[in-house]
Design a protein around this motif. Structure first.
Motif, short mmCIF file in Angstrom:
data_model
loop_
_atom_site.label_atom_id
_atom_site.label_comp_id
_atom_site.label_asym_id
_atom_site.label_seq_id
_atom_site.Cartn_x
_atom_site.Cartn_y
_atom_site.Cartn_z
N GLY A 7 72.26 -6.81 17.20
CA GLY A 7 72.75 -7.58 16.07
C GLY A 7 74.12 -6.86 15.60
O GLY A 7 75.27 -7.38 15.48
N PRO A 8 73.72 -5.72 15.10
CA PRO A 8 74.79 -4.91 14.67
C PRO A 8 76.15 -4.13 15.59
O PRO A 8 76.95 -3.68 15.25
CB PRO A 8 74.36 -3.87 13.78
CG PRO A 8 73.05 -3.56 14.20
CD PRO A 8 72.73 -4.88 14.86
N MET A 30 71.65 -8.15 4.20
CA MET A 30 71.58 -6.65 4.42
C MET A 30 72.45 -6.47 5.47
O MET A 30 72.90 -6.72 6.28
CB MET A 30 70.11 -6.85 5.23
CG MET A 30 69.57 -5.51 5.69
SD MET A 30 67.89 -5.60 6.62
CE MET A 30 66.74 -6.16 5.26
N LEU A 31 73.10 -5.05 5.21
CA LEU A 31 74.04 -4.51 5.83
C LEU A 31 73.53 -3.15 6.07
O LEU A 31 72.52 -2.36 5.49
CB LEU A 31 75.15 -4.05 4.80
CG LEU A 31 75.82 -5.43 4.34
CD1 LEU A 31 76.78 -4.97 3.31
CD2 LEU A 31 76.54 -6.28 5.43
N LEU A 32 74.08 -2.49 7.10
CA LEU A 32 73.83 -0.94 7.58
C LEU A 32 75.17 -0.43 7.64
O LEU A 32 76.10 -0.71 8.16
CB LEU A 32 73.44 -1.07 9.18
CG LEU A 32 73.16 0.45 9.91
CD1 LEU A 32 71.57 0.89 9.10
CD2 LEU A 32 72.82 0.44 11.35
N ARG A 33 75.12 0.75 7.04
CA ARG A 33 76.25 1.73 6.73
C ARG A 33 76.27 2.53 7.87
O ARG A 33 75.20 3.23 8.23
CB ARG A 33 75.99 2.37 5.51
CG ARG A 33 77.43 3.35 5.44
CD ARG A 33 77.31 4.01 3.88
NE ARG A 33 75.79 4.61 3.36
CZ ARG A 33 75.16 4.03 2.52
NH1 ARG A 33 75.54 3.16 1.64
NH2 ARG A 33 73.99 4.48 2.25
N GLU A 40 83.87 5.03 7.69
CA GLU A 40 82.56 4.45 7.58
C GLU A 40 82.66 2.78 7.61
O GLU A 40 83.62 2.33 7.30
CB GLU A 40 82.14 4.87 6.13
CG GLU A 40 80.75 4.05 5.80
CD GLU A 40 80.10 4.76 4.52
OE1 GLU A 40 79.69 5.80 4.48
OE2 GLU A 40 80.27 3.69 3.74
N ARG A 41 81.62 2.24 8.07
CA ARG A 41 81.78 0.77 8.08
C ARG A 41 80.56 0.17 7.75
O ARG A 41 79.44 0.78 7.95
CB ARG A 41 82.46 0.10 9.37
CG ARG A 41 81.39 0.19 10.48
CD ARG A 41 81.90 -0.36 11.75
NE ARG A 41 80.98 -0.44 12.82
CZ ARG A 41 80.54 0.16 13.65
NH1 ARG A 41 80.66 1.40 13.41
NH2 ARG A 41 79.50 -0.02 14.69
N LYS A 42 80.55 -0.91 7.19
CA LYS A 42 79.15 -1.81 6.99
C LYS A 42 79.11 -2.77 7.48
O LYS A 42 80.00 -3.74 7.58
CB LYS A 42 79.08 -2.17 5.37
CG LYS A 42 79.04 -0.87 4.31
CD LYS A 42 79.05 -1.04 2.84
CE LYS A 42 79.16 0.19 2.04
NZ LYS A 42 79.95 0.15 1.36
N VAL A 43 77.98 -2.92 8.58
CA VAL A 43 77.82 -4.06 9.46
C VAL A 43 76.66 -5.06 8.94
O VAL A 43 75.51 -4.50 8.67
CB VAL A 43 77.23 -3.51 10.95
CG1 VAL A 43 77.38 -4.38 11.99
CG2 VAL A 43 78.49 -2.28 11.41
#
Length: 159
Positions: A7-8, A30-33, A40-43
């Motif tokens: 997914g990410p 819902m995001l994953l840092r 840094e990115r938010k996916v």
């Protein structure tokens, strides 16, 4: 682990650095840092990955690493993935190809290259192009393998 990775579009290193504290819920999303060096990115996390997180949360506390345990190492996960692929008759596929698959699926669904590059954590969209082109060749080989297996099964011939 595989469901969460696709997914990410995570690398193996990103997967094993992911912490519960890096999961962000905001505005119904819902995001994953994900941190890489200084950047840094938010996916966004898709439904398949959310289910994997829920399953992992049942086994692990809500703090610290998402995936942990003595047997949860990058080597063990990579080797288990390759064994599963070989047993399915698909050779030459590694765990990192999951990331390539994510990029290819996004492209097939019309996601712009710049967005794919952003999800993968690249500044340059041309890097994402490399992922997609390399994956096409591997997918072609995998599909050819499935064709051979299907022909043998349906024709009654065994190898």
């Amino acid at each position: 682990v595989v469901d969460f990775t696709v997914g990410p579009a995570l690398t193996l290193q990103e997967l094993f650095r992911a912490r519960w504290e890096d999961v962000i819920q905001a505005n119904g999303e819902m995001l994953l840092r994900v941190s890489q060096g200084k950047s840094e990115r938010k996916v966004p996390i898709n439904e398949l990955s959310k289910r994997a997180l829920q399953s992992s949360r049942q086994r692990n506390p809500a703090r610290g690493l998402i995936f942990r345990g003595k047997s949860v190492t990058s080597t063990n996960i990579s080797q288990a993935f390759m064994r599963a692929c070989r047993s399915a008759g698909v050779d030459g596929i590694s765990f990192k190809d999951l990331r390539h698959t994510s990029a290819l699926w996004m492209k097939q669904e019309g996601v712009p290259l710049e967005t794919i590059a952003q999800v993968l954590g690249y500044v340059n969209a041309q890097t994402a192009v490399r992922y997609i082109q390399n994956q096409n060749t591997k997918l072609d080989k995998a599909v050819e393998t499935l064709d051979r297996v299907a022909k043998r099964r349906f024709s009654g011939k065994r190898r």
